[in-house]
Design a protein around this motif. Structure first.
Motif, mmCIF file in Angstrom:
data_model
loop_
_atom_site.group_PDB
_atom_site.id
_atom_site.type_symbol
_atom_site.label_atom_id
_atom_site.label_comp_id
_atom_site.label_asym_id
_atom_site.label_seq_id
_atom_site.Cartn_x
_atom_site.Cartn_y
_atom_site.Cartn_z
ATOM 1 N N ALA A 1 65.068 -67.194 -21.186
ATOM 2 C CA ALA A 1 64.135 -67.292 -22.286
ATOM 3 C C ALA A 1 62.867 -68.018 -21.876
ATOM 4 O O ALA A 1 61.828 -67.843 -22.491
ATOM 5 C CB ALA A 1 64.788 -68.003 -23.466
ATOM 6 N N PHE A 2 62.947 -68.851 -20.846
ATOM 7 C CA PHE A 2 61.784 -69.621 -20.425
ATOM 8 C C PHE A 2 60.915 -68.836 -19.446
ATOM 9 O O PHE A 2 59.902 -69.344 -18.981
ATOM 10 C CB PHE A 2 62.230 -70.943 -19.781
ATOM 11 C CG PHE A 2 63.279 -70.780 -18.723
ATOM 12 C CD1 PHE A 2 62.936 -70.457 -17.415
ATOM 13 C CD2 PHE A 2 64.618 -70.940 -19.029
ATOM 14 C CE1 PHE A 2 63.899 -70.312 -16.458
ATOM 15 C CE2 PHE A 2 65.594 -70.780 -18.066
ATOM 16 C CZ PHE A 2 65.229 -70.472 -16.774
ATOM 17 N N LEU A 3 61.296 -67.606 -19.087
ATOM 18 C CA LEU A 3 60.490 -66.789 -18.191
ATOM 19 C C LEU A 3 59.447 -66.023 -18.996
ATOM 20 O O LEU A 3 59.677 -65.669 -20.159
ATOM 21 C CB LEU A 3 61.362 -65.808 -17.415
ATOM 22 C CG LEU A 3 62.316 -66.397 -16.372
ATOM 23 C CD1 LEU A 3 63.157 -65.304 -15.748
ATOM 24 C CD2 LEU A 3 61.551 -67.146 -15.296
ATOM 25 N N PRO A 4 58.287 -65.703 -18.374
ATOM 26 C CA PRO A 4 57.294 -64.881 -19.069
ATOM 27 C C PRO A 4 57.867 -63.512 -19.415
ATOM 28 O O PRO A 4 58.806 -63.015 -18.778
ATOM 29 C CB PRO A 4 56.147 -64.772 -18.054
ATOM 30 C CG PRO A 4 56.331 -65.952 -17.150
ATOM 31 C CD PRO A 4 57.797 -66.206 -17.091
ATOM 32 N N GLU A 5 57.288 -62.892 -20.434
ATOM 33 C CA GLU A 5 57.806 -61.609 -20.916
ATOM 34 C C GLU A 5 57.764 -60.540 -19.836
ATOM 35 O O GLU A 5 58.691 -59.721 -19.724
ATOM 36 C CB GLU A 5 56.985 -61.168 -22.135
ATOM 37 C CG GLU A 5 57.484 -59.871 -22.779
ATOM 38 C CD GLU A 5 56.700 -59.507 -24.020
ATOM 39 O OE1 GLU A 5 56.891 -58.392 -24.527
ATOM 40 O OE2 GLU A 5 55.887 -60.351 -24.478
ATOM 41 N N GLU A 6 56.720 -60.526 -19.009
ATOM 42 C CA GLU A 6 56.610 -59.519 -17.962
ATOM 43 C C GLU A 6 57.725 -59.674 -16.934
ATOM 44 O O GLU A 6 58.319 -58.684 -16.481
ATOM 45 C CB GLU A 6 55.234 -59.633 -17.274
ATOM 46 C CG GLU A 6 55.030 -58.685 -16.095
ATOM 47 C CD GLU A 6 55.103 -57.212 -16.494
ATOM 48 O OE1 GLU A 6 55.344 -56.375 -15.611
ATOM 49 O OE2 GLU A 6 54.925 -56.918 -17.698
ATOM 50 N N GLN A 7 58.040 -60.914 -16.553
ATOM 51 C CA GLN A 7 59.129 -61.126 -15.614
ATOM 52 C C GLN A 7 60.474 -60.754 -16.223
ATOM 53 O O GLN A 7 61.350 -60.210 -15.536
ATOM 54 C CB GLN A 7 59.126 -62.587 -15.156
ATOM 55 C CG GLN A 7 57.923 -62.962 -14.314
ATOM 56 C CD GLN A 7 58.043 -64.359 -13.730
ATOM 57 O OE1 GLN A 7 59.124 -64.942 -13.706
ATOM 58 N NE2 GLN A 7 56.928 -64.896 -13.264
ATOM 59 N N GLN A 8 60.657 -61.025 -17.509
ATOM 60 C CA GLN A 8 61.893 -60.606 -18.166
ATOM 61 C C GLN A 8 62.036 -59.083 -18.137
ATOM 62 O O GLN A 8 63.122 -58.555 -17.900
ATOM 63 C CB GLN A 8 61.903 -61.120 -19.604
ATOM 64 C CG GLN A 8 61.967 -62.633 -19.740
ATOM 65 C CD GLN A 8 62.096 -63.072 -21.184
ATOM 66 O OE1 GLN A 8 62.752 -62.427 -21.984
ATOM 67 N NE2 GLN A 8 61.456 -64.187 -21.516
ATOM 68 N N TRP A 541 57.898 -76.077 -11.999
ATOM 69 C CA TRP A 541 58.553 -74.822 -12.383
ATOM 70 C C TRP A 541 58.199 -74.403 -13.811
ATOM 71 O O TRP A 541 57.797 -73.278 -14.064
ATOM 72 C CB TRP A 541 60.075 -74.957 -12.268
ATOM 73 C CG TRP A 541 60.598 -74.950 -10.878
ATOM 74 C CD1 TRP A 541 60.021 -74.370 -9.789
ATOM 75 C CD2 TRP A 541 61.799 -75.573 -10.418
ATOM 76 N NE1 TRP A 541 60.785 -74.593 -8.677
ATOM 77 C CE2 TRP A 541 61.887 -75.327 -9.033
ATOM 78 C CE3 TRP A 541 62.795 -76.301 -11.036
ATOM 79 C CZ2 TRP A 541 62.956 -75.788 -8.254
ATOM 80 C CZ3 TRP A 541 63.850 -76.764 -10.263
ATOM 81 C CH2 TRP A 541 63.926 -76.501 -8.899
ATOM 82 N N PHE A 542 58.426 -75.331 -14.757
ATOM 83 C CA PHE A 542 58.386 -74.980 -16.172
ATOM 84 C C PHE A 542 57.070 -75.327 -16.865
ATOM 85 O O PHE A 542 56.895 -74.998 -18.034
ATOM 86 C CB PHE A 542 59.535 -75.674 -16.912
ATOM 87 C CG PHE A 542 60.896 -75.341 -16.362
ATOM 88 C CD1 PHE A 542 61.328 -74.029 -16.303
ATOM 89 C CD2 PHE A 542 61.722 -76.339 -15.877
ATOM 90 C CE1 PHE A 542 62.578 -73.723 -15.783
ATOM 91 C CE2 PHE A 542 62.970 -76.040 -15.351
ATOM 92 C CZ PHE A 542 63.396 -74.717 -15.302
#
Length: 587
Positions: A1-8, A541-542
């Motif tokens: 959930a903490f990853l950007p939408e494109e990476q998801q 990282w975050f």
């Protein structure tokens, strides 16, 4: 959930592709499976954007062609094909590059005669046909007829020949000559329209190669005419008609090459060398003799443990700690606070104890921790090092206390949990600042408490996340260093977990046997730099600092000690890291 939408989205796409390929891998030929993988991922298009992209795409097609040939065995599987490729990599098999153009392409191809076998080209150039062959001769050989042949040793400065070895050399020379002629025949017959033979020769010089000797025996090198034909050559007997003899042209004009002027210098006699050195005019040294500064971007990464060792040397932290027993080896925990200073510490067993406990905590399922005794026994049985009964008993006690603690229950309910997390923290290049003198005993006494005095005000205890978020910028930040983007500091975090509210927590296990009355500040001081680097890595990282960074002391009882982060502590850590990196790179 903490990853950007494109990476998801990319992760979901990769998962779907892998699921589809796994579902069909045993139901279609390998070549079609690889082709399907390329179609789904667009891997060939991605290769075209890289350096030598066309070459890489050609190699990809060759891999698919190899899979197609492998399919003809019918009994082989994808696993067999992967093992074959793996074996080729390990054995460093000399595999030819795939061709990027068809055989009929209008290009110049450079290849060996062996590679050209079976091929034909409009124009073939066989260069330097008068070159010397490779040196021959062996000092020992096992011949089926002559037996074992070895070179006789020299005796009193005289060499003696082994007649058997000399006979073998003559036979080998004759066989090599025949093979050489056959190879020359293969080279010449690759030409469909034009054959060009070139050599740099002198008219009366000795020929070095059987190739040129053969050509000279059949042709006049000055005119190119056949020596054995009465119509065009010098032989009185006619052997062929004009229509059966190809056009032969001899070019004697050497290529236009500008000679390189060489400056000849008179060697200096030894008697004149001293005067030459004394009265010589100083000149600028050549570029190759200059000393170039080291570029920090090209330097290898620095480990957290190495950074701690250098930092301890710089600030004198180790010598001023109230620690009765302090091991300097990184294999042994740094801080040992014992009530009885006479208790000896076995470094090997201390390492074994820490390894056992860390291994169990790395593999255990915190949601179902009841099987930790069996897991511990399996780790001990598979260990290559000897584990003493005392170390095993201490490990059982520590783990039993840990899994009965509130911390274990908190980890069981964590939203996500990651163990042995490797990181590479990029520390911007900063100019080092003077290292302050080690604190006096009175100054150390003032900082041992659980709170920190700054500017006449008391900073209350709070989490590292709130401290980092609320701390104002330092009025005098470190000046950037000219050149270089920064230095990578690498390390490994024991445990990183996310709570139900989305906050990240860092835990670092310690198996030191500490005194019951040791204060939090005493426990944190040796590990302040280590924990600070961990916090910076998580923040990198975050994009936000962790909510809490803590030591987990496992002896004599489970004790969680959190680092209180203040503006002063943050700024001091910056200075210590910059100084330690600068010192490490200068060693």
């Amino acid at each position: 959930a903490f990853l950007p939408e494109e990476q998801q989205r990319r992760i979901v796409f990769a998962r779907d592709v892998l699921i589809q390929l796994r579902s069909i891998k045993d139901r279609m030929p390998l070549s079609k499976l690889l082709t399907r993988a390329v179609e789904l991922t667009g891997y060939d298009a991605a290769l075209l954007t890289e350096h030598l992209g066309s070459r890489k795409v050609a190699n990809l097609r060759k891999l698919i062609e190899m899979a197609r040939e492998f399919d003809q065995g019918e009994l082989f599987t994808l696993k067999d094909f992967v093992e074959r490729l793996h074996t080729s990599v390990l054995e460093e098999t000399d595999e030819e590059f795939a061709t990027t153009l068809p055989e009929t392409g209008n290009v110049i191809r450079l290849m060996s005669i062996h590679q050209a076998k079976g091929l034909e080209f409009p124009v073939v150039i066989v260069a330097d046909i008068d070159r010397k062959g490779p040196p021959r001769g062996r000092s020992a050989v096992l011949h089926p007829d002559f037996g074992a042949l070895v070179k006789l040793p020299d005796q009193f400065g005289e060499s003696h020949e082994n007649l058997g070895l000399k006979m073998f050399g003559l036979l080998e020379k004759e066989a090599d000559a025949e093979e050489t002629i056959r190879l020359f025949y293969v080279a010449c017959t690759r030409a469909a329209d034009y054959l060009i033979l070139s050599a740099g020769i002198e008219p009366d010089a000795k020929r070095n190669s059987p190739w040129l000797e053969l050509v000279e025996s059949r042709f006049d090198l000055r005119t190119g005419l056949l020596k054995t034909d009465a119509l065009l050559g010098s032989s009185p007997a006619g052997t062929a008609g004009r229509e059966t003899i190809p056009d032969i042209l001899a070019h004697k004009q050497p290529p236009a090459a500008k000679p390189v002027a060489r400056e000849t210098e008179r060697p200096v006699p030894l008697a004149e060398l001293t005067d030459l050195i004394l009265f010589a005019e100083p000149t600028e040294p050549p570029a190759s003799a200059r000393r170039w500064p080291r570029d920090a971007s090209d330097l290898p990464p620095i480990s957290v443990s190495r950074l701690e060792e250098i930092d301890a040397q710089l600030v004198g932290q180790v010598a001023n700690l109230p620690v009765p027993s302090l091991g300097r080896s990184r294999a042994v925990e740094k801080l040992v606070l014992l009530d009885d200073e006479s208790v000896p510490v076995d470094p090997d067993q201390a390492t074994a104890l820490g390894t056992l406990v860390h291994a169990v905590l790395e593999q255990i399922d915190f949601a179902q921790p009841a099987n930790w005794p069996a897991l511990l026994e399996g780790i001990v049985s598979n260990s290559k090092d000897r584990v003493s009964a005392d170390a095993l008993s201490s490990a059982r006690t520590m783990l039993d206390n840990f899994f009965a603690s509130p911390l274990a229950k908190e980890l069981a309910s964590a939203k996500s949990l990651h163990r042995e997390v490797e990181f590479a923290l990029l520390v911007p290049s900063m100019s080092p600042v003077p290292v302050p003198s080690p604190p006096s005993s009175e100054e150390r006494a003032r900082v041992r408490g659980p709170i920190e005095q700054t500017a006449g005000q008391t900073q209350p205890t709070s989490s590292v996340g709130s401290r980092l978020a609320a701390s104002p910028p330092h009025p005098n930040p470190l000046p950037p260093k000219a050149g270089g983007e920064g230095t990578r500091v690498v390390g490994k975090i024991d445990l990183l977990y996310e709570d139900a509210q989305g906050g990240w927590h860092i835990l670092d296990y310690k198996t030191n046997d500490i005194a019951d009355d040791a204060t939090d500040e005493q426990l944190l001081t040796p590990y302040e730099l280590q924990l600070g680097v961990y916090a910076r890595a998580v923040e990198q990282w975050f994009g936000e600092p962790p909510r809490e960074v803590s030591l987990v002391m496992l002896r004599p009882t489970v004790r969680r000690v959190s680092l209180n982060w203040t503006t002063i502590r943050n700024d001091k850590l910056q200075v210590r890291i910059a100084n330690a990196i600068d010192r490490c790179q200068s060693l």
